[in-house]
Design a protein around this motif. Structure first.
Motif, PDB file in Angstrom:
ATOM      1  N   ALA A 153       0.814  -1.104  -0.051  1.00 52.26           N
ATOM      2  CA  ALA A 153      -0.049  -0.014  -0.013  1.00 52.26           C
ATOM      3  C   ALA A 153       0.721   1.137  -0.128  1.00 52.26           C
ATOM      4  O   ALA A 153       0.335   2.405  -0.082  1.00 52.26           O
TER       5      ALA A 153
ATOM      6  N   LEU B 123       2.790   2.589   2.427  1.00 52.50           N
ATOM      7  CA  LEU B 123       2.495   3.441   3.805  1.00 52.50           C
ATOM      8  C   LEU B 123       3.744   4.130   4.076  1.00 52.50           C
ATOM      9  O   LEU B 123       3.677   5.047   4.726  1.00 52.50           O
TER      10      LEU B 123
ATOM     11  N   ASP C 254      -3.399  14.092   7.009  1.00 54.08           N
ATOM     12  CA  ASP C 254      -3.366  12.610   6.648  1.00 54.08           C
ATOM     13  C   ASP C 254      -4.376  11.775   7.025  1.00 54.08           C
ATOM     14  O   ASP C 254      -4.851  12.020   8.233  1.00 54.08           O
ATOM     15  N   ARG C 255      -4.716  10.786   6.400  1.00 52.22           N
ATOM     16  CA  ARG C 255      -5.507   9.659   6.872  1.00 52.22           C
ATOM     17  C   ARG C 255      -5.026   8.428   6.833  1.00 52.22           C
ATOM     18  O   ARG C 255      -4.291   8.137   5.747  1.00 52.22           O
TER      19      ARG C 255
ATOM     20  N   ASP D  22      -4.611   4.619   6.018  1.00 49.80           N
ATOM     21  CA  ASP D  22      -5.052   3.409   5.325  1.00 49.80           C
ATOM     22  C   ASP D  22      -5.120   2.429   6.671  1.00 49.80           C
ATOM     23  O   ASP D  22      -4.125   1.721   6.908  1.00 49.80           O
ATOM     24  N   GLU D  23      -6.479   2.267   7.368  1.00 49.36           N
ATOM     25  CA  GLU D  23      -6.557   1.476   8.424  1.00 49.36           C
ATOM     26  C   GLU D  23      -6.282  -0.146   7.764  1.00 49.36           C
ATOM     27  O   GLU D  23      -5.432  -0.905   8.752  1.00 49.36           O
ATOM     28  N   ASP D  24      -6.726  -0.799   6.886  1.00 49.22           N
ATOM     29  CA  ASP D  24      -6.559  -2.068   6.510  1.00 49.22           C
ATOM     30  C   ASP D  24      -5.263  -2.369   6.372  1.00 49.22           C
ATOM     31  O   ASP D  24      -4.537  -3.515   6.557  1.00 49.22           O
ATOM     32  N   ALA D  25      -4.500  -1.453   5.381  1.00 48.83           N
ATOM     33  CA  ALA D  25      -3.079  -1.714   5.230  1.00 48.83           C
ATOM     34  C   ALA D  25      -2.265  -1.635   6.333  1.00 48.83           C
ATOM     35  O   ALA D  25      -1.233  -2.222   6.557  1.00 48.83           O
TER      36      ALA D  25
END
Length: 113
Positions: A72, A74, A93-94, A96-99
């Motif tokens: 992803a 990150l 910034d947000r 990517d919780e799943d990643a």
């Protein structure tokens, strides 16, 4: 801990690490006068990551990040380091919780190898 966006982001990171594995251990290390709360560190079969708060960012450093796949993308800091890799997060910034959860799970697996 700060009470602004950085504190909220640290809380999010903490919850994602624990979502990845509820048996992760959190400790505050490296307390000093300029940082009386210390640095949150997360471990499971060895050090996984640290979360440092700076004026303009929150830095999540994975101890063995260079050994982790990051499909992803990150990781955006310490990319040339021999062992570690980091994610610098700024106010807008947000995550990517799943990643992120997948990255923590992979870090645990690497610690177990």
């Amino acid at each position: 801990m700060t009470t602004d966006w950085r504190g909220s982001l640290v809380t999010t990171i903490r919850s994602l690490v624990l979502e990845a594995d509820p048996d992760v251990t959190e400790e505050a290390k490296w307390r000093k006068a300029s940082n009386p709360d210390g640095v949150p560190t997360f471990s499971r079969d060895g050090l996984l990551c640290t979360v440092e708060t700076y004026r303009d960012k929150v830095k999540v450093t994975f101890a063995k990040g260079a050994s982790l796949d990051d499909p992803a993308g990150l990781f955006n800091a310490s990319l040339d380091a021999g062992t570690r890799r980091a994610i610098d997060l700024h106010e807008d910034d947000r995550v990517d919780e799943d990643a992120f959860v997948a990255l923590v799970r992979e870090a645990i697996a690497v610690n177990r190898d």
